[in-house]
Scaffold this motif. Structure first.
Motif, mmCIF file in Angstrom:
data_model
loop_
_atom_site.group_PDB
_atom_site.id
_atom_site.type_symbol
_atom_site.label_atom_id
_atom_site.label_comp_id
_atom_site.label_asym_id
_atom_site.label_seq_id
_atom_site.Cartn_x
_atom_site.Cartn_y
_atom_site.Cartn_z
ATOM 1 N N HIS A 32 0.834 -1.203 0.000
ATOM 2 C CA HIS A 32 0.000 0.000 0.000
ATOM 3 C C HIS A 32 0.874 1.261 0.000
ATOM 4 C CE1 HIS A 32 -3.895 -1.970 0.465
ATOM 5 N NE2 HIS A 32 -3.304 -2.807 1.297
ATOM 6 N N THR A 33 2.003 1.179 -0.699
ATOM 7 C CA THR A 33 2.944 2.308 -0.700
ATOM 8 C C THR A 33 3.097 2.966 -2.064
ATOM 9 O OG1 THR A 33 4.847 0.870 -1.167
ATOM 10 C CG2 THR A 33 4.289 1.229 1.158
ATOM 11 N N VAL A 34 2.425 2.436 -3.084
ATOM 12 C CA VAL A 34 2.661 2.900 -4.454
ATOM 13 C C VAL A 34 2.306 4.379 -4.625
ATOM 14 C CG1 VAL A 34 1.886 2.676 -6.839
ATOM 15 C CG2 VAL A 34 2.513 0.650 -5.559
ATOM 16 N N GLU A 35 1.122 4.766 -4.143
ATOM 17 C CA GLU A 35 0.708 6.169 -4.326
ATOM 18 C C GLU A 35 1.612 7.120 -3.548
ATOM 19 O OE1 GLU A 35 -3.330 3.882 -4.052
ATOM 20 O OE2 GLU A 35 -1.305 3.689 -3.242
ATOM 21 N N GLY A 36 1.927 6.741 -2.302
ATOM 22 C CA GLY A 36 2.797 7.592 -1.492
ATOM 23 C C GLY A 36 4.165 7.756 -2.117
ATOM 24 N N GLU A 37 4.716 6.665 -2.657
ATOM 25 C CA GLU A 37 6.007 6.733 -3.340
ATOM 26 C C GLU A 37 5.923 7.638 -4.562
ATOM 27 O OE1 GLU A 37 9.225 3.411 -4.598
ATOM 28 O OE2 GLU A 37 7.325 3.341 -5.695
ATOM 29 N N ALA A 38 4.822 7.545 -5.313
ATOM 30 C CA ALA A 38 4.653 8.356 -6.514
ATOM 31 C C ALA A 38 4.510 9.842 -6.185
ATOM 32 C CB ALA A 38 3.439 7.884 -7.303
ATOM 33 N N LEU A 39 4.142 10.138 -4.951
ATOM 34 C CA LEU A 39 4.063 11.534 -4.505
ATOM 35 C C LEU A 39 5.389 12.029 -3.932
ATOM 36 C CD1 LEU A 39 0.546 11.344 -2.861
ATOM 37 C CD2 LEU A 39 1.168 12.973 -4.656
ATOM 38 N N GLY A 40 6.391 11.161 -3.934
ATOM 39 C CA GLY A 40 7.715 11.551 -3.448
ATOM 40 C C GLY A 40 8.171 10.823 -2.207
ATOM 41 N N GLY A 41 7.340 9.931 -1.672
ATOM 42 C CA GLY A 41 7.679 9.215 -0.451
ATOM 43 C C GLY A 41 8.851 8.270 -0.623
ATOM 44 N N ILE A 42 9.529 7.988 0.488
ATOM 45 C CA ILE A 42 10.687 7.094 0.494
ATOM 46 C C ILE A 42 10.224 5.713 0.944
ATOM 47 C CG2 ILE A 42 12.978 6.673 1.459
ATOM 48 C CD1 ILE A 42 13.137 9.726 1.969
ATOM 49 N N VAL A 43 10.499 4.707 0.110
ATOM 50 C CA VAL A 43 9.990 3.361 0.356
ATOM 51 C C VAL A 43 11.135 2.357 0.396
ATOM 52 C CG1 VAL A 43 8.608 1.492 -0.677
ATOM 53 C CG2 VAL A 43 7.715 3.829 -0.643
ATOM 54 N N ASN A 44 11.061 1.447 1.359
ATOM 55 C CA ASN A 44 11.959 0.292 1.399
ATOM 56 C C ASN A 44 11.314 -0.789 0.542
ATOM 57 O OD1 ASN A 44 13.257 -2.145 2.049
ATOM 58 N ND2 ASN A 44 13.668 -1.519 4.154
ATOM 59 N N LEU A 45 11.950 -1.173 -0.533
ATOM 60 C CA LEU A 45 11.345 -2.112 -1.486
ATOM 61 C C LEU A 45 11.267 -3.544 -0.976
ATOM 62 C CD1 LEU A 45 12.817 -0.812 -4.859
ATOM 63 C CD2 LEU A 45 10.434 -0.677 -4.095
ATOM 64 N N GLY A 46 11.961 -3.847 0.120
ATOM 65 C CA GLY A 46 11.844 -5.177 0.696
ATOM 66 C C GLY A 46 12.675 -6.213 -0.036
ATOM 67 N N ASP A 47 12.239 -7.477 0.070
ATOM 68 C CA ASP A 47 12.962 -8.586 -0.554
ATOM 69 C C ASP A 47 11.972 -9.698 -0.874
ATOM 70 O OD1 ASP A 47 12.410 -9.837 1.898
ATOM 71 O OD2 ASP A 47 14.367 -9.286 2.732
ATOM 72 N N GLU A 48 12.493 -10.925 -1.062
ATOM 73 C CA GLU A 48 11.585 -12.025 -1.410
ATOM 74 C C GLU A 48 10.702 -12.457 -0.247
ATOM 75 O OE1 GLU A 48 15.489 -13.951 -0.146
ATOM 76 O OE2 GLU A 48 14.837 -12.180 -1.265
ATOM 77 N N ASN A 49 11.020 -11.998 0.964
ATOM 78 C CA ASN A 49 10.253 -12.385 2.152
ATOM 79 C C ASN A 49 9.199 -11.363 2.545
ATOM 80 O OD1 ASN A 49 11.854 -14.760 2.576
ATOM 81 N ND2 ASN A 49 13.470 -13.436 3.380
ATOM 82 N N ILE A 50 9.428 -10.120 2.217
ATOM 83 C CA ILE A 50 8.500 -9.055 2.599
ATOM 84 C C ILE A 50 8.501 -7.982 1.510
ATOM 85 C CG2 ILE A 50 10.250 -7.832 3.965
ATOM 86 C CD1 ILE A 50 7.934 -7.048 5.880
ATOM 87 N N GLY A 51 7.327 -7.511 1.161
ATOM 88 C CA GLY A 51 7.203 -6.540 0.078
ATOM 89 C C GLY A 51 7.529 -5.124 0.494
ATOM 90 N N PRO A 52 7.334 -4.171 -0.414
ATOM 91 C CA PRO A 52 7.635 -2.762 -0.138
ATOM 92 C C PRO A 52 6.868 -2.214 1.065
ATOM 93 C CG PRO A 52 7.320 -3.122 -2.484
ATOM 94 C CD PRO A 52 6.893 -4.383 -1.804
ATOM 95 N N ARG A 53 7.532 -1.317 1.806
ATOM 96 C CA ARG A 53 6.923 -0.686 2.967
ATOM 97 C C ARG A 53 7.532 0.694 3.161
ATOM 98 N NH1 ARG A 53 10.671 -4.351 3.987
ATOM 99 N NH2 ARG A 53 12.187 -4.119 5.668
ATOM 100 N N ALA A 54 6.833 1.528 3.904
ATOM 101 C CA ALA A 54 7.294 2.901 4.134
ATOM 102 C C ALA A 54 8.613 2.904 4.895
ATOM 103 C CB ALA A 54 6.237 3.677 4.908
ATOM 104 N N LYS A 55 9.455 3.885 4.573
ATOM 105 C CA LYS A 55 10.763 3.959 5.211
ATOM 106 C C LYS A 55 10.898 5.225 6.050
ATOM 107 C CE LYS A 55 15.707 3.519 4.201
ATOM 108 N NZ LYS A 55 16.737 3.409 3.127
#
Length: 289
Positions: free
Chosen positions: A61-84
């Motif tokens: 649930h970080t795609v829109e926030g990232e597209a507005l300029g937010g900083i996101v930790n993209l994660g790995d094969e165990n956990i997906g993207p999340r806010a940073k």
């Protein structure tokens, strides 16, 4: 006088993707979360794993926030993207953020993946977040709750900004053929905002947004509301249940596909609850007043 009741969510607003799914691919992470072709592969694998009747995107649930300029930790094969890290410290800084450019970045890749899957004949659920969930990527929620209490006019301007961005996202989804849009905002649910602010959110944001979406989507698209949103609309008397009898025992996701063209909104159950069965064959759709 009706009142808002809460829906006890058991999915913690998580779209996500499991290690069991990622291990079945030869994809590299976190790069796989950033390219449309790998997103499509992951979505198809997730559909198989869940024995679902649809593909889903994105996996966070970080795609829109990232597209507005937010900083996101993209994660790995165990956990997906999340806010940073938060990039805003005031409500005014939220208003100063530029509009989303849907032609670049991860949000563009999500739309391309949706288009690719639809061209292959898949049903596609696109998860679109509400304002509080989006702002969780951008700013400490305490600043927003303070604004809500002390400056309703500023809060309305913030809501207007996010309504514009979400409507533009819906239009982009329509262009690429998305036939199922999931809308929710659990970060702004009754359990967090309380009854007074929850009612104000419906009046100031949710109901106007959904009325606009109702005009945008055609008979080939359905909006799947988070039950928290459905109950907020019902509790403020902005909507009512409207039953459609499918005359068969059917799982909720299958029923949602079947009523495309017969209803604009569904929302009695979370779409992630793929095993929820309508034993009487009746799906409760949402009719806005």
């Amino acid at each position: 006088m009706a009142k808002i009741i809460d829906f006890k969510c058991t999915y913690d607003n998580s779209v996500g993707i499991s290690k069991e799914v990622t291990q079945k691919t030869d994809l590299k992470f976190p790069e796989a979360y950033t390219k449309f072709d790998s997103m499509a592969i992951l979505s198809r694998e997730l559909k198989k794993e869940d024995n679902a009747n649809f593909c889903q995107l994105p996996f966070c649930h970080t795609v829109e926030g990232e597209a507005l300029g937010g900083i996101v930790n993209l994660g790995d094969e165990n956990i997906g993207p999340r806010a940073k890290d938060y990039i805003c410290t005031s409500s005014q800084e939220i208003l100063n953020l530029p509009e989303i450019d849907f032609s670049k970045g991860r949000i563009s890749e999500v739309l391309k993946a949706c288009k690719s899957l639809r061209e292959e004949g898949e049903n596609v659920v696109l998860y679109i977040s509400g304002p509080f969930t989006i702002m969780n990527v951008l700013i400490d929620p305490r600043h927003i709750f303070k604004t809500f209490r002390k400056d309703p006019e500023m809060m309305q301007r913030i809501f207007d900004k996010f309504q514009n961005e979400i409507l533009r996202f819906v239009l982009e989804a329509k262009k690429v053929g998305v036939n199922m849009i999931s809308y929710g905002d659990s970060s702004g649910g009754l359990n967090i905002l309380g009854p007074k602010f929850s009612e104000q959110v419906v009046e100031m944001f949710t109901y106007p947004l959904l009325k606009e979406i109702e005009e945008i989507i055609d008979d080939e698209t359905i909006v799947l509301l988070c039950p928290k949103t459905s109950l907020a609309l019902l509790g403020t008397e902005k909507a009512k249940w409207e039953d459609i009898d499918l005359k068969e025992v059917i799982k909720y996701p299958d029923a949602c596909v079947k009523v495309i063209g017969r209803a604009k909104f569904a929302g009695q159950m979370c779409i992630k609850n793929k095993e929820f069965e309508l034993k009487n064959g009746i799906i409760k759709t949402i009719k806005l007043f």
